[in-house]
Write a protein that holds these residues in place. Structure first.
Motif, PDB file in Angstrom:
ATOM      1  N   THR A   1     -14.719 -34.232 -28.737  1.00 41.52           N
ATOM      2  CA  THR A   1     -15.197 -33.586 -30.160  1.00 41.52           C
ATOM      3  C   THR A   1     -13.942 -34.291 -30.737  1.00 41.52           C
ATOM      4  N   LYS A   2     -14.228 -33.553 -32.129  1.00 41.85           N
ATOM      5  CA  LYS A   2     -13.244 -33.832 -33.692  1.00 41.85           C
ATOM      6  C   LYS A   2     -11.876 -32.994 -33.711  1.00 41.85           C
ATOM      7  N   TRP A   3     -11.166 -33.975 -33.946  1.00 39.06           N
ATOM      8  CA  TRP A   3     -10.166 -32.685 -34.450  1.00 39.06           C
ATOM      9  C   TRP A   3      -8.937 -33.507 -35.849  1.00 39.06           C
ATOM     10  N   ILE A   4      -8.562 -31.993 -36.295  1.00 43.63           N
ATOM     11  CA  ILE A   4      -7.546 -32.414 -37.434  1.00 43.63           C
ATOM     12  C   ILE A   4      -6.027 -33.115 -37.162  1.00 43.63           C
ATOM     13  N   SER A   5      -5.405 -33.995 -37.434  1.00 47.54           N
ATOM     14  CA  SER A   5      -4.275 -33.982 -36.122  1.00 47.54           C
ATOM     15  C   SER A   5      -2.999 -34.107 -37.128  1.00 47.54           C
ATOM     16  N   THR A   6      -2.017 -34.497 -36.884  1.00 49.01           N
ATOM     17  CA  THR A   6      -0.683 -34.956 -37.813  1.00 49.01           C
ATOM     18  C   THR A   6       0.849 -35.195 -36.518  1.00 49.01           C
ATOM     19  N   GLU A   7       1.263 -35.968 -36.897  1.00 49.45           N
ATOM     20  CA  GLU A   7       2.085 -36.055 -36.332  1.00 49.45           C
ATOM     21  C   GLU A   7       3.742 -35.348 -36.696  1.00 49.45           C
TER      22      GLU A   7
ATOM     23  N   PRO B   1      18.790 -35.052 -23.348  1.00 52.11           N
ATOM     24  CA  PRO B   1      18.320 -33.863 -23.179  1.00 52.11           C
ATOM     25  C   PRO B   1      18.430 -32.953 -25.224  1.00 52.11           C
ATOM     26  N   ASN B   2      18.600 -33.595 -26.000  1.00 50.41           N
ATOM     27  CA  ASN B   2      19.110 -33.829 -27.211  1.00 50.41           C
ATOM     28  C   ASN B   2      17.881 -34.443 -28.488  1.00 50.41           C
ATOM     29  N   CYS B   3      17.266 -34.616 -27.377  1.00 51.25           N
ATOM     30  CA  CYS B   3      16.499 -35.711 -28.658  1.00 51.25           C
ATOM     31  C   CYS B   3      15.169 -35.393 -29.118  1.00 51.25           C
ATOM     32  N   GLY B   4      14.732 -35.764 -30.007  1.00 51.07           N
ATOM     33  CA  GLY B   4      13.128 -35.180 -30.511  1.00 51.07           C
ATOM     34  C   GLY B   4      12.481 -35.739 -29.512  1.00 51.07           C
ATOM     35  N   SER B   5      10.931 -34.821 -29.357  1.00 54.10           N
ATOM     36  CA  SER B   5      10.013 -34.852 -28.546  1.00 54.10           C
ATOM     37  C   SER B   5       8.748 -35.189 -29.915  1.00 54.10           C
ATOM     38  N   ASN B   6       8.423 -36.165 -29.570  1.00 55.44           N
ATOM     39  CA  ASN B   6       6.884 -36.375 -30.213  1.00 55.44           C
ATOM     40  C   ASN B   6       5.816 -35.783 -30.236  1.00 55.44           C
ATOM     41  N   TYR B   7       5.703 -35.150 -31.164  1.00 55.07           N
ATOM     42  CA  TYR B   7       3.627 -34.631 -30.722  1.00 55.07           C
ATOM     43  C   TYR B   7       3.264 -34.454 -31.793  1.00 55.07           C
ATOM     44  N   THR B   8       1.895 -34.236 -30.925  1.00 51.10           N
ATOM     45  CA  THR B   8       0.625 -34.245 -32.385  1.00 51.10           C
ATOM     46  C   THR B   8       0.357 -32.516 -31.934  1.00 51.10           C
TER      47      THR B   8
END
Length: 191
Positions: free
Chosen positions: A39-45, A94-101
Motif C-alpha cells: 500500500t501507499k502511505w504519506i510519511s515524514t521523518e 537512555p536519553n537519545c532521540g528515537s528516529n521515527y517515521t
C-alpha cells in the motif's frame, strides 16, 4: 444513561475512518498475526526521545495533516484514514532521540493516482507486503505504555515460537482526540 448512549453514538458517527486493509492469519487470546498488502502511505521523518509525547510529534502530524488538507500538487483534500503509524528505531542511549517515521495510510480511492506532496519533508512511501504480530489496547497511551505493550507482545509471540523482530517498533493509533471511549491503539512487531 441517555447522555452516555448519545455520546457513544455521536463519537461513533463522527469518527468513522477508512482503515488500512489487512488479513488476520491467526488469532490468539491477546494478540494476532496479520498480513498487510502492499500500500501507499504519506510519511515524514522525525527524531525525539519521546515519539508519541515529545515536541516533534505535533510538527510531524501537522506536516501530514496539511498534505491531506490540500497541500499537495492536486490541491485536493484527502480523507483521513486509520491508523496513524509510527515506525520507531530507538536511539542508542537512555536519553537519545528515537528516529521515527509517522505515516497516514492513503485512502483506497487515492492509492492508484496519488497526489504528490508539496512539502519536501513529506513523501509517498510505497510499503511492500509485510507480516506483523499485533496487540490492541485502549486508553490514551504515553510512550512507556507502548513500550510495555510491545514487550508483552514480544513475550507472547516468542512463547508461540515465532521469530519476532524487536526493531523497529510499530505503533498505530486509530482513534482521533475526540474519541473518549472504546479507543483503539496497537503495537506491531515484524515477523
Amino acid at each position: 444513561m441517555q447522555a452516555l448512549v448519545l455520546l457513544s453514538l455521536v463519537t461513533f458517527v463522527s469518527c468513522y475512518l477508512e482503515i488500512v486493509p489487512y488479513e488476520v492469519m491467526k488469532e490468539y487470546d491477546e494478540w494476532e498475526v496479520r498480513k498487510y498488502p502492499a500500500t501507499k502511505w504519506i510519511s515524514t521523518e522525525a527524531q525525539d526521545p519521546m515519539p508519541h509525547d515529545g515536541p516533534e510529534h505535533q510538527k510531524a502530524f501537522y506536516r501530514l495533516f496539511n498534505y491531506i488538507d490540500g497541500s499537495n500538487d492536486a490541491e485536493t483534500k484527502i480523507s483521513m484514514t486509520a491508523p496513524v503509524t509510527y515506525r520507531i528505531l530507538p536511539g542508542e542511549g537512555p536519553n537519545c532521540g528515537s528516529n521515527y517515521t509517522m505515516s497516514f495510510w492513503i485512502a483506497s480511492d487515492m492509492q492508484v493516482e496519488t497526489p504528490q506532496p508539496t512539502n519536501p519533508l513529506v513523501y509517498i512511501e510505497e510499503r511492500a507486503e509485510f507480516m506483523v504480530v499485533a496487540r490492541r489496547f485502549g486508553g490514551y497511551p504515553e510512550d512507556r505504555d507502548f513500550s510495555v505493550e510491545a514487550a508483552m507482545l514480544y513475550g507472547l509471540a516468542t512463547e508461540e515460537g515465532l521469530d519476532v523482530q524487536d526493531v523497529p517498533l510499530w505503533t498505530g493509533g486509530y482513534s482521533g482526540p475526540s474519541v473518549i471511549i472504546n479507543r483503539r491503539n496497537e503495537v506491531w512487531l515484524e515477523i
